[in-house]
Motif scaffolding. Structure first.
Motif, short mmCIF file in Angstrom:
data_model
loop_
_atom_site.label_atom_id
_atom_site.label_comp_id
_atom_site.label_asym_id
_atom_site.label_seq_id
_atom_site.Cartn_x
_atom_site.Cartn_y
_atom_site.Cartn_z
N TRP A 134 0.89 -1.06 0.05
CA TRP A 134 -0.07 -0.01 -0.07
C TRP A 134 1.12 1.29 0.26
CZ3 TRP A 134 -1.67 4.49 2.20
CH2 TRP A 134 -2.28 5.01 1.73
N ARG A 135 1.70 1.58 0.97
CA ARG A 135 2.97 2.28 0.94
C ARG A 135 3.81 2.72 -0.06
NH1 ARG A 135 6.27 1.33 5.74
NH2 ARG A 135 8.61 0.61 4.27
N LYS A 136 4.02 1.43 -1.26
CA LYS A 136 4.79 1.81 -2.42
C LYS A 136 3.85 1.83 -3.06
CE LYS A 136 7.42 -1.22 -6.27
NZ LYS A 136 8.16 -2.47 -6.22
N GLU A 137 2.21 1.68 -3.59
CA GLU A 137 1.28 1.94 -4.82
C GLU A 137 1.31 3.72 -4.45
OE1 GLU A 137 -2.64 0.77 -5.25
OE2 GLU A 137 -1.72 -0.56 -5.40
N HIS A 138 1.03 3.93 -2.88
CA HIS A 138 -0.02 5.60 -2.71
C HIS A 138 1.52 6.02 -1.94
CE1 HIS A 138 -4.11 3.34 -2.97
NE2 HIS A 138 -3.62 2.28 -2.82
N GLY A 139 2.14 5.23 -1.31
CA GLY A 139 2.74 6.91 -1.13
C GLY A 139 3.06 6.49 0.38
N ALA A 140 3.29 7.91 0.84
CA ALA A 140 3.66 7.79 3.05
C ALA A 140 1.95 7.46 3.52
CB ALA A 140 4.45 8.75 3.60
N THR A 178 -0.67 9.24 5.51
CA THR A 178 -0.20 10.56 5.84
C THR A 178 -0.97 10.67 7.56
OG1 THR A 178 -2.65 10.99 5.09
CG2 THR A 178 -0.90 11.42 4.54
N SER A 179 -1.43 9.07 7.86
CA SER A 179 -2.51 9.38 9.01
C SER A 179 -2.78 8.19 9.50
CB SER A 179 -3.77 9.98 9.97
OG SER A 179 -4.55 9.19 9.18
N VAL A 180 -2.11 7.54 11.18
CA VAL A 180 -2.28 6.38 11.02
C VAL A 180 -3.87 5.03 11.31
CG1 VAL A 180 -3.28 4.73 13.49
CG2 VAL A 180 -0.82 6.37 13.40
N ASP A 181 -4.62 6.17 10.48
CA ASP A 181 -6.59 6.33 10.28
C ASP A 181 -6.23 5.70 8.72
OD1 ASP A 181 -7.24 6.82 12.27
OD2 ASP A 181 -7.80 8.44 12.31
N GLU A 182 -4.52 5.90 7.76
CA GLU A 182 -5.34 5.15 6.56
C GLU A 182 -4.72 4.22 6.56
OE1 GLU A 182 -3.94 8.30 3.08
OE2 GLU A 182 -2.17 7.82 5.28
N LEU A 183 -4.68 3.01 7.56
CA LEU A 183 -3.99 1.84 7.54
C LEU A 183 -5.66 0.96 7.18
CD1 LEU A 183 -1.64 1.34 11.11
CD2 LEU A 183 -1.24 0.62 8.15
N ASP A 184 -6.30 1.91 7.74
CA ASP A 184 -7.70 1.29 7.49
C ASP A 184 -7.69 0.90 6.38
OD1 ASP A 184 -10.91 1.95 6.89
OD2 ASP A 184 -10.46 0.61 8.47
N ALA A 185 -6.72 1.34 4.99
CA ALA A 185 -7.75 1.11 3.42
C ALA A 185 -6.94 0.12 3.70
CB ALA A 185 -6.44 2.58 2.68
N VAL A 186 -5.41 -0.58 4.13
CA VAL A 186 -4.62 -1.86 3.70
C VAL A 186 -6.30 -3.18 4.07
CG1 VAL A 186 -3.11 -2.92 4.67
CG2 VAL A 186 -2.54 -0.65 4.29
N ASP A 187 -6.03 -3.60 2.64
CA ASP A 187 -6.24 -5.24 2.97
C ASP A 187 -6.39 -5.63 3.81
OD1 ASP A 187 -7.68 -4.91 0.37
OD2 ASP A 187 -6.49 -5.75 -1.16
N GLY A 188 -7.40 -6.80 4.83
CA GLY A 188 -6.93 -7.06 5.55
C GLY A 188 -6.55 -6.70 6.62
N ILE A 189 -7.09 -5.20 7.06
CA ILE A 189 -6.66 -4.22 8.55
C ILE A 189 -8.58 -4.13 8.76
CG2 ILE A 189 -6.14 -2.72 9.55
CD1 ILE A 189 -3.64 -2.90 8.34
N GLY A 190 -8.75 -4.72 9.91
CA GLY A 190 -10.30 -4.43 9.80
C GLY A 190 -10.53 -3.14 10.91
N PRO A 191 -11.82 -2.44 11.83
CA PRO A 191 -11.58 -2.26 12.87
C PRO A 191 -11.26 -2.92 13.87
CG PRO A 191 -14.09 -2.70 11.91
CD PRO A 191 -13.12 -3.90 10.62
N LYS A 192 -11.09 -4.18 14.09
CA LYS A 192 -10.49 -4.86 15.09
C LYS A 192 -9.42 -4.81 15.67
CE LYS A 192 -14.15 -7.82 16.58
NZ LYS A 192 -14.66 -9.43 17.03
N LEU A 193 -8.90 -4.89 14.20
CA LEU A 193 -6.94 -4.96 14.39
C LEU A 193 -6.78 -3.11 14.44
CD1 LEU A 193 -4.36 -6.02 13.14
CD2 LEU A 193 -5.00 -6.43 11.21
#
Length: 171
Positions: free
Chosen positions: A135-141, A143-158
Motif C-alpha cells: 500500500w505504501r509503495k502504491e500510494h506513498g507515505a 498521512t495518518s495512522v487511520d489510513e491503515l484502514d485502507a489496507v486489505d486485511g486491516i479491519g476495525p478490530k485490528l
C-alpha cells in the motif's frame, strides 16, 4: 486436562476455514502451521512440536483464538525476548507478541518500518505486513495512522489494536 499444550494432539491441517500461523521460540519444531479456523494458542504450540521444557507458558493466553497470518512467539523462562518478537503477557493479542518498540513504549513508524518490523506488531503476520508495504509503495507515505484502514486485511478490530502502537511521524 492439563494446561500443557504438548499433551494435546495437533489439530488437523488443510481444507477450508484454515488459519496459518508462524510459531517461534521455545517449541519443539518452530515454523508455520495450518490449523482449523477457531483453533487456539495451545493447539498451535502442539502443532509446532509442543512446548520446550523451558517454555514460559504462563506468559501466553493458551486459550486465545488464533488469527490467520499471525506470529506466535513462545518465550523461554527468564528470557529477555528477542528484538523481532517481544512477549507481551496479558495483551490479549492472538499472536502472543508485540514488537520491541511497542514493548519499550515507542511506536513503529509505518512509513519507514521494514516487513520484519511490521511483523512484530500484534496480529500482523507476514501477509498483512507485506500488504502495508505494498500500500505504501502504491500510494506513498501514510498521512495518518487511520489510513491503515485502507489496507486489505486491516479491519476495525485490528485497527483498534494497532492505533496506539504505530505512528506516521518522523519518517
Amino acid at each position: 486436562m492439563t494446561d500443557s499444550p504438548d499433551s494435546l494432539p495437533a489439530a488437523p491441517e488443510g481444507g477450508a476455514g484454515v488459519v496459518v500461523v508462524h510459531v517461534a521460540g521455545a517449541v519443539g519444531k518452530p515454523g508455520v502451521v495450518s490449523l482449523p479456523q477457531g483453533s487456539r494458542v495451545f493447539q498451535a504450540i502442539s502443532a509446532a512440536g509442543g512446548a520446550a521444557p523451558n517454555a514460559e507458558l504462563a506468559a501466553l493466553n493458551l486459550a486465545e483464538v488464533l488469527t490467520d497470518g499471525t506470529k506466535l512467539y513462545v518465550p523461554a523462562m527468564g528470557e529477555t525476548p528477542p528484538p523481532a518478537a517481544s512477549s507481551q503477557p496479558g495483551t490479549g493479542n492472538a499472536s502472543g507478541t508485540a514488537g520491541p518498540a511497542a514493548a519499550a513504549g515507542a511506536k513503529i513508524n509505518i512509513n519507514t518500518a521494514s516487513l520484519e518490523e511490521l511483523g512484530t506488531l500484534p496480529r500482523v503476520g507476514p501477509v498483512t505486513a507485506q500488504r502495508i508495504l505494498d500500500w505504501r509503495k502504491e500510494h506513498g507515505a501514510f498521512t495518518s495512522v487511520d489510513e491503515l484502514d485502507a489496507v486489505d486485511g486491516i479491519g476495525p478490530k485490528l485497527m483498534e489494536s494497532l492505533k496506539d502502537l504505530v505512528t506516521v511521524q518522523g519518517g
